[in-house]
Design an enzyme around this catalytic site. Sequence first.
Site, PDB file in Angstrom:
ATOM      1  N   HIS A 288     -89.041 -57.100  32.671  1.00 20.73           N
ATOM      2  CA  HIS A 288     -89.680 -57.631  33.220  1.00 20.73           C
ATOM      3  C   HIS A 288     -89.336 -58.512  34.338  1.00 20.73           C
ATOM      4  O   HIS A 288     -89.445 -58.050  35.907  1.00 20.73           O
ATOM      5  CB  HIS A 288     -91.143 -57.838  32.691  1.00 20.73           C
ATOM      6  CG  HIS A 288     -92.415 -57.815  33.890  1.00 20.73           C
ATOM      7  ND1 HIS A 288     -92.901 -57.102  34.707  1.00 20.73           N
ATOM      8  CD2 HIS A 288     -92.727 -58.929  34.304  1.00 20.73           C
ATOM      9  CE1 HIS A 288     -94.448 -57.721  35.036  1.00 20.73           C
ATOM     10  NE2 HIS A 288     -94.058 -58.853  34.945  1.00 20.73           N
TER      11      HIS A 288
ATOM     12  N   GLU B 252    -109.269 -60.904  38.877  1.00 17.52           N
ATOM     13  CA  GLU B 252    -108.230 -60.369  40.422  1.00 17.52           C
ATOM     14  C   GLU B 252    -109.827 -59.268  41.339  1.00 17.52           C
ATOM     15  O   GLU B 252    -109.566 -57.899  41.426  1.00 17.52           O
ATOM     16  CB  GLU B 252    -107.317 -59.235  39.194  1.00 17.52           C
ATOM     17  CG  GLU B 252    -106.548 -59.035  40.350  1.00 17.52           C
ATOM     18  CD  GLU B 252    -104.981 -58.268  39.384  1.00 17.52           C
ATOM     19  OE1 GLU B 252    -105.005 -57.385  40.196  1.00 17.52           O
ATOM     20  OE2 GLU B 252    -104.780 -58.757  38.492  1.00 17.52           O
TER      21      GLU B 252
ATOM     22  N   HIS C  95     -94.540 -57.254  42.381  1.00 25.41           N
ATOM     23  CA  HIS C  95     -94.996 -56.313  40.854  1.00 25.41           C
ATOM     24  C   HIS C  95     -95.436 -55.193  41.260  1.00 25.41           C
ATOM     25  O   HIS C  95     -94.840 -54.624  40.141  1.00 25.41           O
ATOM     26  CB  HIS C  95     -96.193 -57.001  40.532  1.00 25.41           C
ATOM     27  CG  HIS C  95     -95.471 -58.062  39.154  1.00 25.41           C
ATOM     28  ND1 HIS C  95     -94.909 -59.092  40.001  1.00 25.41           N
ATOM     29  CD2 HIS C  95     -95.667 -58.670  38.434  1.00 25.41           C
ATOM     30  CE1 HIS C  95     -94.947 -60.479  39.592  1.00 25.41           C
ATOM     31  NE2 HIS C  95     -95.237 -60.092  38.169  1.00 25.41           N
TER      32      HIS C  95
ATOM     33  N   LYS D 171    -105.533 -61.782  30.817  1.00 25.43           N
ATOM     34  CA  LYS D 171    -104.880 -59.943  31.044  1.00 25.43           C
ATOM     35  C   LYS D 171    -104.190 -59.277  29.977  1.00 25.43           C
ATOM     36  O   LYS D 171    -103.567 -59.665  29.913  1.00 25.43           O
ATOM     37  CB  LYS D 171    -104.587 -59.764  32.204  1.00 25.43           C
ATOM     38  CG  LYS D 171    -105.232 -59.754  33.747  1.00 25.43           C
ATOM     39  CD  LYS D 171    -104.353 -59.961  35.006  1.00 25.43           C
ATOM     40  CE  LYS D 171    -103.161 -58.904  35.167  1.00 25.43           C
ATOM     41  NZ  LYS D 171    -102.802 -58.764  36.581  1.00 25.43           N
TER      42      LYS D 171
ATOM     43  N   HIS E 175     -93.316 -52.624  38.933  1.00 30.42           N
ATOM     44  CA  HIS E 175     -93.857 -51.970  37.540  1.00 30.42           C
ATOM     45  C   HIS E 175     -93.111 -50.969  38.026  1.00 30.42           C
ATOM     46  O   HIS E 175     -93.029 -49.857  36.892  1.00 30.42           O
ATOM     47  CB  HIS E 175     -95.413 -51.883  38.287  1.00 30.42           C
ATOM     48  CG  HIS E 175     -95.893 -53.415  37.537  1.00 30.42           C
ATOM     49  ND1 HIS E 175     -97.196 -53.609  37.429  1.00 30.42           N
ATOM     50  CD2 HIS E 175     -95.417 -54.033  36.832  1.00 30.42           C
ATOM     51  CE1 HIS E 175     -97.414 -54.991  36.984  1.00 30.42           C
ATOM     52  NE2 HIS E 175     -95.967 -55.286  36.352  1.00 30.42           N
TER      53      HIS E 175
ATOM     54  N   LYS F 259    -101.002 -70.840  38.827  1.00 29.97           N
ATOM     55  CA  LYS F 259    -101.927 -69.624  38.357  1.00 29.97           C
ATOM     56  C   LYS F 259    -103.685 -70.243  37.549  1.00 29.97           C
ATOM     57  O   LYS F 259    -104.100 -69.865  37.466  1.00 29.97           O
ATOM     58  CB  LYS F 259    -101.104 -69.411  36.884  1.00 29.97           C
ATOM     59  CG  LYS F 259    -101.419 -67.732  36.169  1.00 29.97           C
ATOM     60  CD  LYS F 259    -100.881 -66.560  35.684  1.00 29.97           C
ATOM     61  CE  LYS F 259    -101.684 -65.928  35.178  1.00 29.97           C
ATOM     62  NZ  LYS F 259    -100.821 -64.223  34.331  1.00 29.97           N
TER      63      LYS F 259
ATOM     64  N   ARG G 193    -106.587 -63.438  43.488  1.00 30.87           N
ATOM     65  CA  ARG G 193    -105.728 -63.655  42.338  1.00 30.87           C
ATOM     66  C   ARG G 193    -104.827 -62.056  41.967  1.00 30.87           C
ATOM     67  O   ARG G 193    -103.615 -62.875  41.545  1.00 30.87           O
ATOM     68  CB  ARG G 193    -106.521 -63.375  40.400  1.00 30.87           C
ATOM     69  CG  ARG G 193    -105.669 -63.324  39.379  1.00 30.87           C
ATOM     70  CD  ARG G 193    -106.707 -62.845  38.260  1.00 30.87           C
ATOM     71  NE  ARG G 193    -106.205 -62.881  36.994  1.00 30.87           N
ATOM     72  CZ  ARG G 193    -105.674 -63.376  36.116  1.00 30.87           C
ATOM     73  NH1 ARG G 193    -107.551 -63.128  35.606  1.00 30.87           N
ATOM     74  NH2 ARG G 193    -105.100 -62.919  34.480  1.00 30.87           N
TER      75      ARG G 193
ATOM     76  N   GLU H 242     -90.466 -65.585  37.540  1.00 35.31           N
ATOM     77  CA  GLU H 242     -92.107 -65.066  37.988  1.00 35.31           C
ATOM     78  C   GLU H 242     -92.062 -67.466  38.567  1.00 35.31           C
ATOM     79  O   GLU H 242     -93.720 -66.993  39.084  1.00 35.31           O
ATOM     80  CB  GLU H 242     -92.726 -65.024  36.924  1.00 35.31           C
ATOM     81  CG  GLU H 242     -92.814 -64.268  36.090  1.00 35.31           C
ATOM     82  CD  GLU H 242     -93.887 -62.981  36.981  1.00 35.31           C
ATOM     83  OE1 GLU H 242     -94.363 -63.522  37.547  1.00 35.31           O
ATOM     84  OE2 GLU H 242     -93.696 -61.771  36.732  1.00 35.31           O
TER      85      GLU H 242
ATOM     86  N   ASN I 294     -99.547 -60.931  41.927  1.00 34.51           N
ATOM     87  CA  ASN I 294     -98.945 -59.553  41.791  1.00 34.51           C
ATOM     88  C   ASN I 294     -97.526 -59.882  43.599  1.00 34.51           C
ATOM     89  O   ASN I 294     -96.973 -58.300  43.407  1.00 34.51           O
ATOM     90  CB  ASN I 294     -99.985 -58.792  41.967  1.00 34.51           C
ATOM     91  CG  ASN I 294    -100.766 -57.930  40.758  1.00 34.51           C
ATOM     92  OD1 ASN I 294    -100.110 -58.635  39.802  1.00 34.51           O
ATOM     93  ND2 ASN I 294    -101.827 -58.419  40.802  1.00 34.51           N
TER      94      ASN I 294
ATOM     95  N   ARG J   6    -115.869 -55.169  19.047  1.00 28.73           N
ATOM     96  CA  ARG J   6    -115.625 -55.701  20.736  1.00 28.73           C
ATOM     97  C   ARG J   6    -115.608 -56.889  21.173  1.00 28.73           C
ATOM     98  O   ARG J   6    -116.365 -57.382  21.929  1.00 28.73           O
ATOM     99  CB  ARG J   6    -116.742 -55.134  20.570  1.00 28.73           C
ATOM    100  CG  ARG J   6    -117.126 -54.146  20.296  1.00 28.73           C
ATOM    101  CD  ARG J   6    -118.901 -53.804  19.994  1.00 28.73           C
ATOM    102  NE  ARG J   6    -119.509 -52.710  20.500  1.00 28.73           N
ATOM    103  CZ  ARG J   6    -120.090 -52.036  19.692  1.00 28.73           C
ATOM    104  NH1 ARG J   6    -120.707 -52.839  18.454  1.00 28.73           N
ATOM    105  NH2 ARG J   6    -120.622 -50.689  19.344  1.00 28.73           N
TER     106      ARG J   6
END
Length: 367
Positions: free
Chosen positions: A270, A238, A249, A144, A253, A228, A242, A186, A246, A122
């Site tokens: 990417h 997010e 993105h 993330k 994606h 960031k 935040r 980026e 993206n 966990r």
Amino acid sequence: MSGASTLQVGGPRPYLLHVGPGLLSDAGLLARCLRGRHVLVVTDDNVAPLHADRLVDALTRPGLTVARHVLPAGEHEKTLARFGEVLESLARLGATRDATVLALGGGVVGDLAGFAAACWMRGIDVVQLPTTLLAMVDSSVGGKTAVDLPAGKNLAGAFHPPAAVLADTTILRTLPERELRAGLAEVVKYGAIFDAGFLEWLGANAGGLLARDDAAVTEAVLRSCRYKAEVVERDPYERGERALLNFGHTFAHAIEAEQGYAAAGDGLNHGEAVAVGMVLAADLSTRLRLARNEDRDRLRALLERLGLPTALPAGLKPGALLARMRLDKKADASGLRFILWTAPGEARIVTAVSEDAVLRTLEAGAS
């Protein structure tokens, strides 16, 4: 740790981000990042021959058990099956609750290793050791973690902030040219959404960045990480601001998913997909009368100067990409949601975007 700079990332679980040369060999710094007696170094078969031995040598001390798990390289390996293999390595190590996973690699390794750390018992510590420019300025910061599913990118994952991030800038000397350029996409993103002046700086220093000038690269990494870190501290999960990170993105994606997360050389990686996605997002902004065509054109010119693609690859069908976007994590009950801009350095979240406008943008981007 001479020459290194340190930033603090706040939020519910604050941690330090170190940027500078020689950090993978800094035994003292590495030791301060560990709590228990078990360490699993997760890396890939591109990075391991270059950097794993140096890292393990710096870790070696009495009472510490260090194991390695080497993944095949590539976005197409960021799967539930590979995630399960990392968990099995933790089991063989006998990793306890105070064990640490060291993620030595680019974004794929960082995402997958971080997700495994989030799930083992966990949640155990992960220390991010990014080896690409893209990972240094993006995926290693913020917590993330995820793996890809056939239906889409990063659909299974968790927020799991690292215990620390160590960005060793000397590693970038071994980075393939294509990966360096992908990381610069980026970097450009931060200027596009937060700081028009940074975009100007990138244009003025494009030559130095491509030549891997130490001062230029270090400045780009530090400024990107500061942007960031500031937004992650304000919005760690997010739920608001935040999401601006993206920018480009949603398109990117969809491109990656439609390519089947192709191995490098068989499609856009990417960072390249993000470069195309940012141009498409800027174009969509103009179609919705939020921004000017001239700003979109200047963004495209900067990306092209950095050697990045700015148009959709041949063979990708706009309708298929639109279908991918409907499943994107950034869609919600009101429909498609995009990060768009009103001007360089000024981004916003736009919901319920017309699918017709998106389709026209995709059709124009394919020409």
